[in-house]
Design a protein around this motif. Structure first.
Motif, short mmCIF file in Angstrom:
data_model
loop_
_atom_site.label_atom_id
_atom_site.label_comp_id
_atom_site.label_asym_id
_atom_site.label_seq_id
_atom_site.Cartn_x
_atom_site.Cartn_y
_atom_site.Cartn_z
N GLU A 62 0.83 -1.20 0.00
CA GLU A 62 0.00 0.00 0.00
C GLU A 62 0.87 1.25 0.00
O GLU A 62 2.05 1.20 0.32
CB GLU A 62 -0.92 0.01 1.23
CG GLU A 62 -1.78 -1.23 1.39
CD GLU A 62 -2.97 -1.26 0.43
OE1 GLU A 62 -3.15 -0.29 -0.32
OE2 GLU A 62 -3.70 -2.26 0.45
N SER A 63 0.26 2.38 -0.34
CA SER A 63 0.95 3.66 -0.23
C SER A 63 0.56 4.31 1.10
O SER A 63 -0.20 3.76 1.89
CB SER A 63 0.60 4.58 -1.40
OG SER A 63 1.44 5.72 -1.42
N ILE A 67 4.77 8.42 1.58
CA ILE A 67 5.16 8.16 0.20
C ILE A 67 4.66 9.27 -0.72
O ILE A 67 5.33 9.67 -1.68
CB ILE A 67 4.63 6.79 -0.26
CG1 ILE A 67 5.21 5.68 0.63
CG2 ILE A 67 4.97 6.53 -1.73
CD1 ILE A 67 6.72 5.61 0.66
N GLY A 68 3.47 9.79 -0.44
CA GLY A 68 3.01 11.00 -1.11
C GLY A 68 2.39 10.80 -2.48
O GLY A 68 2.29 11.76 -3.25
N SER A 69 1.97 9.58 -2.81
CA SER A 69 1.32 9.34 -4.09
C SER A 69 0.26 8.27 -3.90
O SER A 69 0.34 7.47 -2.95
CB SER A 69 2.34 8.90 -5.15
OG SER A 69 3.01 7.73 -4.75
N PRO A 70 -0.77 8.22 -4.76
CA PRO A 70 -1.85 7.24 -4.57
C PRO A 70 -1.35 5.80 -4.54
O PRO A 70 -1.88 4.98 -3.79
CB PRO A 70 -2.76 7.50 -5.77
CG PRO A 70 -2.51 8.92 -6.14
CD PRO A 70 -1.05 9.16 -5.86
N ASN A 71 -0.36 5.48 -5.38
CA ASN A 71 0.23 4.14 -5.39
C ASN A 71 1.70 4.23 -5.00
O ASN A 71 2.39 5.21 -5.31
CB ASN A 71 0.10 3.52 -6.79
CG ASN A 71 -1.33 3.41 -7.24
OD1 ASN A 71 -2.10 2.60 -6.74
ND2 ASN A 71 -1.72 4.26 -8.20
N ARG A 76 8.35 5.81 -7.90
CA ARG A 76 9.42 5.04 -7.28
C ARG A 76 9.66 3.74 -8.04
O ARG A 76 8.83 3.32 -8.84
CB ARG A 76 9.08 4.68 -5.82
CG ARG A 76 9.10 5.84 -4.87
CD ARG A 76 8.89 5.41 -3.42
NE ARG A 76 9.45 6.44 -2.56
CZ ARG A 76 10.69 6.45 -2.12
NH1 ARG A 76 11.49 5.43 -2.40
NH2 ARG A 76 11.14 7.43 -1.39
N GLU A 77 10.81 3.12 -7.76
CA GLU A 77 11.09 1.76 -8.21
C GLU A 77 11.40 0.92 -6.98
O GLU A 77 11.66 1.46 -5.90
CB GLU A 77 12.28 1.74 -9.19
CG GLU A 77 13.55 2.35 -8.65
CD GLU A 77 14.63 2.54 -9.72
OE1 GLU A 77 14.43 2.12 -10.87
OE2 GLU A 77 15.69 3.11 -9.39
N THR A 131 13.71 3.38 -4.17
CA THR A 131 14.27 4.72 -4.39
C THR A 131 13.36 5.47 -5.36
O THR A 131 12.63 4.87 -6.14
CB THR A 131 15.69 4.65 -4.99
OG1 THR A 131 15.65 3.81 -6.15
CG2 THR A 131 16.67 4.08 -3.98
N PRO A 132 13.43 6.80 -5.33
CA PRO A 132 12.71 7.56 -6.36
C PRO A 132 13.19 7.19 -7.75
O PRO A 132 14.34 6.79 -7.94
CB PRO A 132 13.05 9.02 -6.02
CG PRO A 132 13.41 9.00 -4.56
CD PRO A 132 14.08 7.69 -4.35
N ALA A 133 12.31 7.32 -8.75
CA ALA A 133 12.65 6.99 -10.13
C ALA A 133 12.16 8.10 -11.06
O ALA A 133 11.19 8.79 -10.77
CB ALA A 133 12.02 5.65 -10.52
#
Length: 278
Positions: A62-63, A67-71, A76-77, A131-133
């Protein structure tokens, strides 16, 4: 899902940390809880580390507000390594069977990620690094047999080991995540000594394959201001870019290293000579 947040620490501040404060900032003491996803969000390179252990049934990733995003993987990766019993990961309907020590790279934009154990009596333990992508690449399973194996070390230095480069530019394309597994041979206890730093990326060490009464002494800090954290089985240490990262165990062990930052070149290291260490 359970998630905690760690803020970045300046090396000048870390010089004054006692053992408890050092552990509060850099040690991830527990990653696996039955039927739960347990995560730590570090402001060092926005790295997320954690684990999920499905027992009673499947567990969906889950997000959250952190995390700051719906998914979870909208921006991110994700790297997954199974360190428990046989398991299965389903990514947007595609099924990936993960035997012990198999890895899976999950691309940015994947929405429905579900973890399962094949036998609840020996549950899978999915170790997670994210990590962010900035771009979407291909979701790919990497078995330990498909990893790039590098043999290093010398019995005279107690550091004979095999490095399995799994989520690595020579194996799979990613935005920034790099991950691998290092297996020390019996009677070998040291990893990565002489040590190094890499100012262009952080690193997370996850130690496992340790008996309950065994420990690893993880070395960190500036080369002239070293500190240590005593680590037990299935615990992780977050290593900032300015810190050395090395360790010695009371016996041989296995660890997973994962890196995030602006450089994927595995050999991009600033080596530290032994006479600098204090």
């Amino acid at each position: 899902m359970k998630i905690s947040v760690r803020h970045a620490s300046h090396p000048d501040a870390v010089r004054n940390f006692d053992s408890e404060t050092l552990r509060d900032h850099f040690l991830v003491p527990a990653l696996f809880e039955a039927d739960e996803t347990v995560l730590t969000y570090s402001h060092i390179d926005r790295f997320v580390v954690g684990g999920t252990m499905p027992v009673a049934g499947p567990v969906k990733l889950e997000s959250s507000k952190e995390i700051g995003s719906p998914n979870f993987l909208d921006r991110r990766e994700l790297g997954v390594v199974n360190v428990g019993g046989a398991g299965r990961v389903t990514v947007d309907g595609a099924v990936f069977e993960l035997a012990p020590r198999d890895a899976l790279y999950v691309a940015m934009g994947s929405k429905d990620i579900v973890f399962e154990s094949l036998d609840r009596r020996e549950p899978a333990k999915f170790y997670l690094n994210s990590t962010p992508a900035h771009a979407r690449f291909e979701t790919m399973k990497i078995s330990i047999g498909q990893a790039k194996a590098v043999h290093l070390g010398d019995p005279a230095q107690s550091n004979e080991r095999t490095i399995y480069q799994m989520i690595h530019p020579d194996v799979v394309r990613t935005a920034q995540l790099v991950l691998g597994m290092t297996v020390l041979k019996p009677n070998n206890m040291w990893n990565t000594m002489p040590c190094h730093t890499h100012d262009r990326r952080c690193e997370v060490y996850f130690y496992f394959d340790l008996p309950a009464d065994a420990r690893v002494v993880h070395l960190m800090g500036e080369p002239e201001q070293t500190r240590h954290i005593v680590v037990a089985n299935e615990q992780a240490v977050i290593s900032p870019p300015w810190s050395i990262h090395s360790g010695v165990g009371t016996r041989n062990y296995t660890f997973i290293w994962a890196m995030g930052g602006d450089n994927q070149d595995f050999t991009d290291m600033d080596f530290v000579s032994m006479d600098r260490l204090r």
